[in-house]
Design a protein around this motif. Structure first.
Motif, PDB file in Angstrom:
ATOM      1  N   LEU A 169      15.017  -1.243  10.762  1.00  0.00           N
ATOM      2  CA  LEU A 169      14.347  -0.728   9.564  1.00  0.00           C
ATOM      3  C   LEU A 169      13.283  -1.709   9.082  1.00  0.00           C
ATOM      4  N   ILE A 170      13.592  -2.987   9.093  1.00  0.00           N
ATOM      5  CA  ILE A 170      12.612  -4.011   8.715  1.00  0.00           C
ATOM      6  C   ILE A 170      11.408  -3.947   9.651  1.00  0.00           C
ATOM      7  N   ASN A 171      11.649  -3.805  10.941  1.00  0.00           N
ATOM      8  CA  ASN A 171      10.550  -3.737  11.910  1.00  0.00           C
ATOM      9  C   ASN A 171       9.665  -2.515  11.705  1.00  0.00           C
ATOM     10  N   SER A 225       6.241  -3.109   4.573  1.00  0.00           N
ATOM     11  CA  SER A 225       6.424  -4.217   3.627  1.00  0.00           C
ATOM     12  C   SER A 225       7.903  -4.406   3.336  1.00  0.00           C
ATOM     13  N   THR A 226       8.376  -5.623   3.537  1.00  0.00           N
ATOM     14  CA  THR A 226       9.772  -5.957   3.243  1.00  0.00           C
ATOM     15  C   THR A 226       9.815  -7.216   2.395  1.00  0.00           C
ATOM     16  N   ASP A 266       8.971   6.667   8.720  1.00  0.00           N
ATOM     17  CA  ASP A 266       7.533   6.885   8.589  1.00  0.00           C
ATOM     18  C   ASP A 266       7.126   7.077   7.128  1.00  0.00           C
ATOM     19  N   ARG A 267       8.076   7.383   6.261  1.00  0.00           N
ATOM     20  CA  ARG A 267       7.811   7.554   4.829  1.00  0.00           C
ATOM     21  C   ARG A 267       8.028   6.265   4.043  1.00  0.00           C
ATOM     22  N   LEU A 268       8.556   5.242   4.686  1.00  0.00           N
ATOM     23  CA  LEU A 268       8.908   3.994   4.020  1.00  0.00           C
ATOM     24  C   LEU A 268       7.665   3.165   3.711  1.00  0.00           C
ATOM     25  N   CYS A 269       7.507   2.768   2.458  1.00  0.00           N
ATOM     26  CA  CYS A 269       6.383   1.895   2.112  1.00  0.00           C
ATOM     27  C   CYS A 269       6.853   0.528   1.625  1.00  0.00           C
ATOM     28  N   ASP A 306       0.842  -1.186   0.000  1.00  0.00           N
ATOM     29  CA  ASP A 306       0.000   0.000   0.000  1.00  0.00           C
ATOM     30  C   ASP A 306       0.878   1.235   0.000  1.00  0.00           C
ATOM     31  N   GLU A 307       0.949   1.929  -1.124  1.00  0.00           N
ATOM     32  CA  GLU A 307       1.797   3.102  -1.248  1.00  0.00           C
ATOM     33  C   GLU A 307       1.296   4.263  -0.405  1.00  0.00           C
ATOM     34  N   SER A 308       0.078   4.202   0.087  1.00  0.00           N
ATOM     35  CA  SER A 308      -0.436   5.290   0.909  1.00  0.00           C
ATOM     36  C   SER A 308       0.299   5.379   2.242  1.00  0.00           C
ATOM     37  N   ASP A 309       0.993   4.291   2.630  1.00  0.00           N
ATOM     38  CA  ASP A 309       1.747   4.302   3.882  1.00  0.00           C
ATOM     39  C   ASP A 309       2.949   5.236   3.823  1.00  0.00           C
ATOM     40  N   GLY A 310       3.440   5.535   2.646  1.00  0.00           N
ATOM     41  CA  GLY A 310       4.623   6.376   2.520  1.00  0.00           C
ATOM     42  C   GLY A 310       5.032   6.479   1.071  1.00  0.00           C
ATOM     43  N   ASP A 311       6.190   7.075   0.849  1.00  0.00           N
ATOM     44  CA  ASP A 311       6.608   7.250  -0.529  1.00  0.00           C
ATOM     45  C   ASP A 311       8.031   6.761  -0.796  1.00  0.00           C
ATOM     46  N   LEU A 312       8.691   6.206   0.201  1.00  0.00           N
ATOM     47  CA  LEU A 312      10.031   5.699  -0.017  1.00  0.00           C
ATOM     48  C   LEU A 312       9.991   4.206  -0.329  1.00  0.00           C
ATOM     49  N   LYS A 313      10.553   3.862  -1.471  1.00  0.00           N
ATOM     50  CA  LYS A 313      10.723   2.467  -1.860  1.00  0.00           C
ATOM     51  C   LYS A 313      12.215   2.251  -1.998  1.00  0.00           C
ATOM     52  N   VAL A 314      12.772   1.415  -1.127  1.00  0.00           N
ATOM     53  CA  VAL A 314      14.218   1.289  -0.998  1.00  0.00           C
ATOM     54  C   VAL A 314      14.661  -0.110  -1.413  1.00  0.00           C
TER      55      VAL A 314
END
Length: 130
Positions: free
Chosen positions: A80-82, A86-87, A56-59, A18-26
């Motif tokens: 970071l995983i915790n 989504s990981t 908080d921006r990580l999705c 769900d991209e609404s959780d944030g905007d960072l895709k790492v």
């Protein structure tokens, strides 16, 4: 002795986030940054510190290739995983490097390389650490 990761987390073929959780895709590709030396390890830890501050921006967090080695001993990556909703971890990379560690987190999904590649193509990570 740590339990086998495959016994802790079900390998799943289907994945969505769900991209609404944030905007960072790492996407994290290696267990060091740039070159395999002390400075590269220090740089990677700095990146992880920065990502933790913006968690908080990580999705989506994707871990492939030698970055899976960090699962055995990097507390910052575990944190970071915790914090990540989504990981994705590449199961082929785990097998290749013989990584066996305990990760008890419902947001972790193990995918085979083909599915990881599809996810990378479709999600277009905006941060790639290699």
């Amino acid at each position: 002795m740590t339990p086998d990761l495959n016994n802790e987390i079900e390998v799943m073929a289907d994945f969505s986030y769900d991209e609404s959780d944030g905007d960072l895709k790492v996407l994290i590709k290696h267990d060091y940054y740039s070159s395999n030396n002390d400075l590269g390890i220090s740089y990677l830890n700095s990146y992880l510190d920065s990502l933790l501050m913006e968690s908080d921006r990580l999705c989506l967090l994707i871990i492939i290739d030698s970055a899976v080695k960090l699962l055995e001993n990097n507390a910052k990556l575990h944190e970071l995983i915790n914090r990540s909703p989504s990981t994705i971890i590449c199961n082929n990379s785990l097998e290749h490097y013989g990584i066996h560690c305990e990760l008890n987190n419902s947001s972790i999904i193990l995918l085979e390389l083909d599915d990881v590649i599809d996810t990378i193509i479709n999600s277009s990570p905006n941060i790639i650490i290699e």
